[in-house]
Design a protein around this motif. Structure first.
Motif, PDB file in Angstrom:
ATOM      1  N   LEU A   1       0.864  -1.060  -0.097  1.00 53.42           N
ATOM      2  CA  LEU A   1      -0.047  -0.079  -0.187  1.00 53.42           C
ATOM      3  C   LEU A   1       1.223   1.812  -0.009  1.00 53.42           C
ATOM      4  O   LEU A   1       0.153   2.427  -0.491  1.00 53.42           O
ATOM      5  CB  LEU A   1      -0.689   0.147   1.158  1.00 53.42           C
ATOM      6  N   GLY A   2       1.930   0.858   0.785  1.00 53.58           N
ATOM      7  CA  GLY A   2       2.842   2.519   1.045  1.00 53.58           C
ATOM      8  C   GLY A   2       2.979   2.930  -0.606  1.00 53.58           C
ATOM      9  O   GLY A   2       3.152   4.026  -1.258  1.00 53.58           O
ATOM     10  N   ALA A   3       4.267   1.674  -1.397  1.00 53.62           N
ATOM     11  CA  ALA A   3       4.115   1.880  -2.610  1.00 53.62           C
ATOM     12  C   ALA A   3       3.258   2.068  -3.483  1.00 53.62           C
ATOM     13  O   ALA A   3       3.458   3.350  -4.171  1.00 53.62           O
ATOM     14  CB  ALA A   3       4.765   0.346  -3.718  1.00 53.62           C
ATOM     15  N   ALA A   4       1.372   1.705  -3.791  1.00 50.46           N
ATOM     16  CA  ALA A   4       0.762   2.975  -3.968  1.00 50.46           C
ATOM     17  C   ALA A   4       0.330   4.044  -4.030  1.00 50.46           C
ATOM     18  O   ALA A   4       0.135   4.372  -4.740  1.00 50.46           O
ATOM     19  CB  ALA A   4      -0.440   1.336  -4.228  1.00 50.46           C
ATOM     20  N   ALA A   5       0.888   4.448  -2.651  1.00 49.57           N
ATOM     21  CA  ALA A   5       0.334   5.573  -2.107  1.00 49.57           C
ATOM     22  C   ALA A   5       1.271   6.534  -2.532  1.00 49.57           C
ATOM     23  O   ALA A   5       1.374   7.889  -3.057  1.00 49.57           O
ATOM     24  CB  ALA A   5       0.694   5.680  -0.644  1.00 49.57           C
ATOM     25  N   GLY A   6       2.561   6.507  -2.754  1.00 54.85           N
ATOM     26  CA  GLY A   6       3.766   6.681  -3.254  1.00 54.85           C
ATOM     27  C   GLY A   6       3.744   7.051  -4.887  1.00 54.85           C
ATOM     28  O   GLY A   6       4.074   7.951  -5.888  1.00 54.85           O
ATOM     29  N   LEU A   7       2.524   6.325  -5.618  1.00 55.10           N
ATOM     30  CA  LEU A   7       2.606   6.736  -7.311  1.00 55.10           C
ATOM     31  C   LEU A   7       1.860   7.525  -7.300  1.00 55.10           C
ATOM     32  O   LEU A   7       1.398   8.301  -8.281  1.00 55.10           O
ATOM     33  CB  LEU A   7       2.047   5.093  -7.401  1.00 55.10           C
ATOM     34  N   VAL A   8       0.539   7.991  -6.494  1.00 54.85           N
ATOM     35  CA  VAL A   8      -0.803   8.781  -6.389  1.00 54.85           C
ATOM     36  C   VAL A   8      -0.945   9.734  -5.838  1.00 54.85           C
ATOM     37  O   VAL A   8      -1.227  10.971  -5.441  1.00 54.85           O
ATOM     38  CB  VAL A   8      -1.889   8.443  -6.116  1.00 54.85           C
ATOM     39  N   THR A   9      -0.147  10.160  -4.930  1.00 57.64           N
ATOM     40  CA  THR A   9       0.647  10.845  -3.826  1.00 57.64           C
ATOM     41  C   THR A   9       0.632  12.092  -4.659  1.00 57.64           C
ATOM     42  O   THR A   9       1.332  12.623  -5.638  1.00 57.64           O
ATOM     43  CB  THR A   9       1.089  11.596  -2.707  1.00 57.64           C
ATOM     44  N   LYS A  10      -0.514  13.893  -4.475  1.00 58.07           N
ATOM     45  CA  LYS A  10      -0.316  14.376  -5.173  1.00 58.07           C
ATOM     46  C   LYS A  10       0.700  15.854  -4.771  1.00 58.07           C
ATOM     47  O   LYS A  10       0.944  16.964  -4.960  1.00 58.07           O
ATOM     48  CB  LYS A  10      -1.247  15.637  -6.703  1.00 58.07           C
ATOM     49  N   THR A  11       0.196  15.552  -3.931  1.00 57.25           N
ATOM     50  CA  THR A  11       1.687  16.567  -2.564  1.00 57.25           C
ATOM     51  C   THR A  11       2.969  16.286  -1.891  1.00 57.25           C
ATOM     52  O   THR A  11       3.583  17.089  -0.996  1.00 57.25           O
ATOM     53  CB  THR A  11       0.600  17.061  -1.392  1.00 57.25           C
ATOM     54  N   ASN A  12       3.002  15.055  -2.309  1.00 54.93           N
ATOM     55  CA  ASN A  12       4.504  14.547  -1.569  1.00 54.93           C
ATOM     56  C   ASN A  12       4.309  14.264  -0.223  1.00 54.93           C
ATOM     57  O   ASN A  12       5.521  13.980   0.596  1.00 54.93           O
ATOM     58  CB  ASN A  12       5.504  14.784  -2.027  1.00 54.93           C
ATOM     59  N   LYS A  13       3.394  13.767   0.339  1.00 52.59           N
ATOM     60  CA  LYS A  13       2.857  13.939   1.977  1.00 52.59           C
ATOM     61  C   LYS A  13       1.784  13.070   2.153  1.00 52.59           C
ATOM     62  O   LYS A  13       1.330  13.078   1.817  1.00 52.59           O
ATOM     63  CB  LYS A  13       2.489  15.331   2.515  1.00 52.59           C
ATOM     64  N   VAL A  14       2.552  11.630   2.415  1.00 50.38           N
ATOM     65  CA  VAL A  14       1.499  10.845   2.703  1.00 50.38           C
ATOM     66  C   VAL A  14       1.341  10.236   4.960  1.00 50.38           C
ATOM     67  O   VAL A  14       2.338  10.308   5.226  1.00 50.38           O
ATOM     68  CB  VAL A  14       1.874   9.453   2.141  1.00 50.38           C
ATOM     69  N   GLY A  15       0.002  10.008   5.296  1.00 42.73           N
ATOM     70  CA  GLY A  15      -0.117   9.938   6.084  1.00 42.73           C
ATOM     71  C   GLY A  15      -0.745   8.758   7.012  1.00 42.73           C
ATOM     72  O   GLY A  15      -1.434   7.829   6.597  1.00 42.73           O
ATOM     73  N   MET A  16      -0.728   7.972   7.594  1.00 47.32           N
ATOM     74  CA  MET A  16      -0.792   7.386   8.707  1.00 47.32           C
ATOM     75  C   MET A  16      -1.295   7.252   9.763  1.00 47.32           C
ATOM     76  O   MET A  16      -1.007   8.196  11.026  1.00 47.32           O
ATOM     77  CB  MET A  16       0.513   6.009   8.352  1.00 47.32           C
ATOM     78  N   VAL A  17      -2.203   6.683  10.355  1.00 44.63           N
ATOM     79  CA  VAL A  17      -2.586   6.654  11.861  1.00 44.63           C
ATOM     80  C   VAL A  17      -2.940   5.463  12.761  1.00 44.63           C
ATOM     81  O   VAL A  17      -3.962   4.490  11.858  1.00 44.63           O
ATOM     82  CB  VAL A  17      -4.407   8.009  11.983  1.00 44.63           C
ATOM     83  N   ALA A  18      -2.324   5.285  13.432  1.00 42.61           N
ATOM     84  CA  ALA A  18      -2.434   3.654  13.262  1.00 42.61           C
ATOM     85  C   ALA A  18      -2.624   3.992  15.497  1.00 42.61           C
ATOM     86  O   ALA A  18      -2.622   4.930  16.238  1.00 42.61           O
ATOM     87  CB  ALA A  18      -0.088   3.453  14.399  1.00 42.61           C
ATOM     88  N   ALA A  19      -3.386   3.007  15.792  1.00 37.01           N
ATOM     89  CA  ALA A  19      -3.485   2.981  17.139  1.00 37.01           C
ATOM     90  C   ALA A  19      -2.234   3.091  17.940  1.00 37.01           C
ATOM     91  O   ALA A  19      -2.421   4.142  19.339  1.00 37.01           O
ATOM     92  CB  ALA A  19      -3.873   1.393  17.599  1.00 37.01           C
ATOM     93  N   ASP A  20      -1.225   2.425  18.940  1.00 37.33           N
ATOM     94  CA  ASP A  20      -0.170   2.660  18.848  1.00 37.33           C
ATOM     95  C   ASP A  20       1.150   2.029  18.582  1.00 37.33           C
ATOM     96  O   ASP A  20       1.145   1.352  17.804  1.00 37.33           O
ATOM     97  CB  ASP A  20      -1.057   1.475  20.043  1.00 37.33           C
ATOM     98  N   ASP A  21       2.362   2.635  18.995  1.00 37.31           N
ATOM     99  CA  ASP A  21       3.999   2.730  18.834  1.00 37.31           C
ATOM    100  C   ASP A  21       3.713   1.591  19.992  1.00 37.31           C
ATOM    101  O   ASP A  21       4.494   1.164  20.448  1.00 37.31           O
ATOM    102  CB  ASP A  21       4.159   3.201  19.645  1.00 37.31           C
ATOM    103  N   ILE A  22       3.580   0.559  19.389  1.00 37.92           N
ATOM    104  CA  ILE A  22       4.521  -1.420  19.875  1.00 37.92           C
ATOM    105  C   ILE A  22       4.752  -2.038  18.446  1.00 37.92           C
ATOM    106  O   ILE A  22       4.135  -1.687  17.514  1.00 37.92           O
ATOM    107  CB  ILE A  22       2.839  -1.449  20.156  1.00 37.92           C
ATOM    108  N   PRO A  23       5.507  -3.239  18.767  1.00 35.46           N
ATOM    109  CA  PRO A  23       5.978  -4.147  17.284  1.00 35.46           C
ATOM    110  C   PRO A  23       5.529  -4.538  16.453  1.00 35.46           C
ATOM    111  O   PRO A  23       5.205  -4.459  15.666  1.00 35.46           O
ATOM    112  CB  PRO A  23       7.113  -5.106  18.647  1.00 35.46           C
ATOM    113  N   LEU A  24       4.698  -4.556  16.606  1.00 29.22           N
ATOM    114  CA  LEU A  24       3.181  -5.567  16.008  1.00 29.22           C
ATOM    115  C   LEU A  24       2.832  -4.454  14.365  1.00 29.22           C
ATOM    116  O   LEU A  24       2.783  -4.749  13.689  1.00 29.22           O
ATOM    117  CB  LEU A  24       1.622  -5.872  16.919  1.00 29.22           C
TER     118      LEU A  24
END
Length: 62
Positions: A1-24
């Motif tokens: 999905l990251g590779a696809a986001a890199g191809l379609v971004t128009k602003t060169n800014k891509v974000g993600m919201v994750a629940a917590d900063d844990i190894p999983l």
């Protein structure tokens, strides 16, 4: 999905919201970033952590 986001971004800014900063979850955010960088090295990757698996309001805010 990251590779696809890199191809379609128009602003060169891509974000993600994750629940917590844990190894999983870290393995998914890191691999997303690596895919993004592989197709668009100029893209910035922004990640925000909610700090909880049960706070949809904060996730929406982030």
């Amino acid at each position: 999905l990251g590779a696809a986001a890199g191809l379609v971004t128009k602003t060169n800014k891509v974000g993600m919201v994750a629940a917590d900063d844990i190894p999983l979850l870290k393995k998914w955010t890191v691999s997303f970033k690596e895919g993004l960088q592989s197709t668009n090295p100029k893209a910035d990757f922004l990640v925000n952590y909610v700090g909880s698996f049960s706070d949809p309001a904060k996730a929406k805010e982030l």
